[in-house]
Design a protein around this motif. Structure first.
Motif, PDB file in Angstrom:
ATOM      1  N   UNK A  94       0.870  -1.273  -0.034  1.00 16.78           N
ATOM      2  CA  UNK A  94       0.103   0.062   0.007  1.00 16.78           C
ATOM      3  C   UNK A  94       0.819   1.103   0.277  1.00 16.78           C
ATOM      4  N   UNK A  95       2.256   1.157  -0.269  1.00 15.62           N
ATOM      5  CA  UNK A  95       2.931   2.461  -0.425  1.00 15.62           C
ATOM      6  C   UNK A  95       2.732   3.019  -1.489  1.00 15.62           C
ATOM      7  N   UNK A  96       2.638   4.423  -1.349  1.00 14.75           N
ATOM      8  CA  UNK A  96       2.588   5.336  -2.542  1.00 14.75           C
ATOM      9  C   UNK A  96       3.697   6.308  -2.319  1.00 14.75           C
ATOM     10  N   UNK A 148       0.716  21.337  -4.530  1.00 12.09           N
ATOM     11  CA  UNK A 148       0.056  22.489  -4.888  1.00 12.09           C
ATOM     12  C   UNK A 148       0.292  22.472  -6.125  1.00 12.09           C
ATOM     13  N   UNK A 149      -0.802  22.448  -7.135  1.00 10.72           N
ATOM     14  CA  UNK A 149      -0.907  22.438  -8.561  1.00 10.72           C
ATOM     15  C   UNK A 149      -1.094  23.986  -9.328  1.00 10.72           C
ATOM     16  N   UNK A 150      -0.511  24.542  -9.958  1.00 10.45           N
ATOM     17  CA  UNK A 150      -0.835  25.651 -10.583  1.00 10.45           C
ATOM     18  C   UNK A 150      -1.691  25.433 -11.837  1.00 10.45           C
ATOM     19  N   UNK A 151      -1.854  26.331 -12.543  1.00  7.71           N
ATOM     20  CA  UNK A 151      -2.669  26.056 -13.954  1.00  7.71           C
ATOM     21  C   UNK A 151      -2.248  25.225 -14.782  1.00  7.71           C
ATOM     22  N   UNK A 152      -2.627  24.330 -15.521  1.00 18.63           N
ATOM     23  CA  UNK A 152      -2.260  23.212 -16.130  1.00 18.63           C
ATOM     24  C   UNK A 152      -1.075  22.290 -15.639  1.00 18.63           C
ATOM     25  N   UNK A 153      -0.730  22.313 -14.376  1.00 14.32           N
ATOM     26  CA  UNK A 153       0.313  21.528 -13.821  1.00 14.32           C
ATOM     27  C   UNK A 153      -0.484  20.047 -13.374  1.00 14.32           C
ATOM     28  N   UNK A 154       0.477  19.150 -13.352  1.00 17.39           N
ATOM     29  CA  UNK A 154      -0.049  17.738 -12.989  1.00 17.39           C
ATOM     30  C   UNK A 154       0.773  17.159 -11.951  1.00 17.39           C
ATOM     31  N   UNK A 155       0.221  16.229 -10.889  1.00 19.33           N
ATOM     32  CA  UNK A 155       1.027  15.503 -10.202  1.00 19.33           C
ATOM     33  C   UNK A 155       0.541  14.050 -10.341  1.00 19.33           C
ATOM     34  N   UNK A 156       1.621  13.245 -10.097  1.00 16.47           N
ATOM     35  CA  UNK A 156       1.264  11.809 -10.194  1.00 16.47           C
ATOM     36  C   UNK A 156       1.771  10.944  -9.017  1.00 16.47           C
ATOM     37  N   UNK A 187      -2.187   7.394 -10.263  1.00 22.96           N
ATOM     38  CA  UNK A 187      -3.241   8.372 -10.485  1.00 22.96           C
ATOM     39  C   UNK A 187      -2.464   9.687 -10.844  1.00 22.96           C
ATOM     40  N   UNK A 188      -3.130  10.180 -12.162  1.00 22.57           N
ATOM     41  CA  UNK A 188      -2.554  11.332 -12.641  1.00 22.57           C
ATOM     42  C   UNK A 188      -3.467  12.473 -12.278  1.00 22.57           C
ATOM     43  N   UNK A 189      -3.180  13.563 -11.748  1.00 18.94           N
ATOM     44  CA  UNK A 189      -3.890  14.598 -11.353  1.00 18.94           C
ATOM     45  C   UNK A 189      -3.617  15.845 -11.907  1.00 18.94           C
ATOM     46  N   UNK A 207      -6.967   7.347 -13.727  1.00 19.71           N
ATOM     47  CA  UNK A 207      -5.892   6.119 -13.461  1.00 19.71           C
ATOM     48  C   UNK A 207      -5.114   5.605 -14.637  1.00 19.71           C
ATOM     49  N   UNK A 208      -4.184   5.125 -14.388  1.00 22.72           N
ATOM     50  CA  UNK A 208      -3.426   4.557 -15.168  1.00 22.72           C
ATOM     51  C   UNK A 208      -2.574   3.472 -14.961  1.00 22.72           C
ATOM     52  N   UNK A 209      -2.526   2.328 -15.715  1.00 21.66           N
ATOM     53  CA  UNK A 209      -1.746   1.152 -15.221  1.00 21.66           C
ATOM     54  C   UNK A 209      -0.507   0.892 -16.231  1.00 21.66           C
TER      55      UNK A 209
END
Length: 312
Positions: A183-185, A230-238, A246-248, A308-310
């Motif tokens: 369950x580690x992320x 913290x996500x600015x405009x058009x930024x992503x976090x995974x 999970x691509x946010x 979600x991406x695998x």
């Protein structure tokens, strides 16, 4: 590959050559179990000298054990024999443990195309072989072998602190760590696990299990810990969990704060985690997605896009 002689260096790949050199640095010689017999002979001579001294003083009820003299009426000859047998047994057991661990490392390195050209740190080598000699469980030997191979491949992959923690691991501790590690992320270099009891309970993990790993120095269990991005405009976090992602994405004009209450994973746990092959936990990241959405306000929910991406 339980023994390595000087002639074996010819034709070895760079990874296996470095393994031979590292083992030699760790035990002070090329890898040869015959060294045990030389040690045993020297120890036997020491025991015989002590025994002779005791025989010359028969009025003293003394015995010799673990390098010390004790008052005792035990027969000196029998005592010397048992001390020698115990020493031989302990040394052969240590050597057998190292044989299996080095063989596991060789098996891993045999499939490794290249390794770090730098020599493995001497202090690290000393700590490793001192601890590894006492590892008898087959599954733990495999783990120690992979760890040795990993350090040979890339210097600095595993800290001395990690060696010291792993040294205290039992087979049950290792099995628990593998179970919880499913369950580690992580986001970039920040590793964590959800603190939501209802979520990890679904996967057979209790709060008590986490406390056990905390006592072993694997997890930091403190209140009010939070993973935040913290996500600015058009930024992503995974957020990655093994092969699942999970691509946010922030699709709006204003910045948004992605938060998840969590417990952070210690550096030794991160390092050991890289050695594990863990199957993806079905449905886990979907639970995490819902947690993240619950922590967003109304405006942020309208801006966020989570996919979600695998990875194959």
């Amino acid at each position: 590959m339980s023994e390595i002689e000087t002639s074996d260096l010819l034709g070895l790949s760079a990874p296996l050559t470095k393994l031979v050199e590292t083992v030699a640095a760790g035990i002070g010689r090329l890898y040869e179990p015959t060294h045990i017999r030389r040690m045993a002979k020297a120890k036997a001579e020491e025991i015989n000298l002590i025994s002779e001294a005791i025989r010359q003083n028969p009025e003293l009820p003394v015995r010799y054990e673990d390098g010390k003299l004790f008052l005792d009426g035990t027969d000196c000859t029998e005592l010397a024999r048992r001390a020698q047998e115990r020493f031989l047994f302990q040394e052969f057991k240590k050597q057998n443990n190292l044989d299996h661990i080095v063989a596991e490392a060789a098996k891993t390195l045999d499939e490794t195309p290249s390794v770090d050209a730098r020599k493995v740190d001497d202090d690290w080598i000393s700590h490793f072989f001192d601890a590894a000699a006492h590892v008898s469980n087959e599954e733990m030997q495999q783990l120690w072998g992979k760890l040795l191979a990993g350090e040979i491949t890339t210097n600095g992959s595993f800290s001395i602190r990690t060696l010291d923690l792993l040294r205290s691991f039992s087979k049950n501790d290792a099995e628990l760590f593998c179970k919880v590690a499913a369950l580690f992320m992580h986001i970039d270099n920040d590793y964590f696990i959800t603190d939501n009891i209802s979520i990890y309970n679904k996967y057979g993990i209790s709060y008590g299990n986490l406390l056990e790993l905390s006592s072993l120095g694997m997890i930091q269990i403190h209140p009010f810990q939070c993973m935040e991005s913290i996500l600015e405009k058009n930024e992503t976090a995974t957020i990655q969990c093994h092969n699942d992602h999970l691509i946010i994405a922030n699709t709006g004009d204003q910045k948004i704060s992605i938060k998840l209450d969590c417990y952070f994973i210690t550096k030794p746990a991160e390092e050991l985690y890289t050695l594990l092959k863990i199957d993806t936990t079905q449905g886990y990241l979907k639970e995490i997605e819902n947690e993240i959405k619950n922590n967003l306000n109304t405006r942020e929910r309208q801006q966020v896009n989570i996919k979600f991406h695998q990875q194959a």
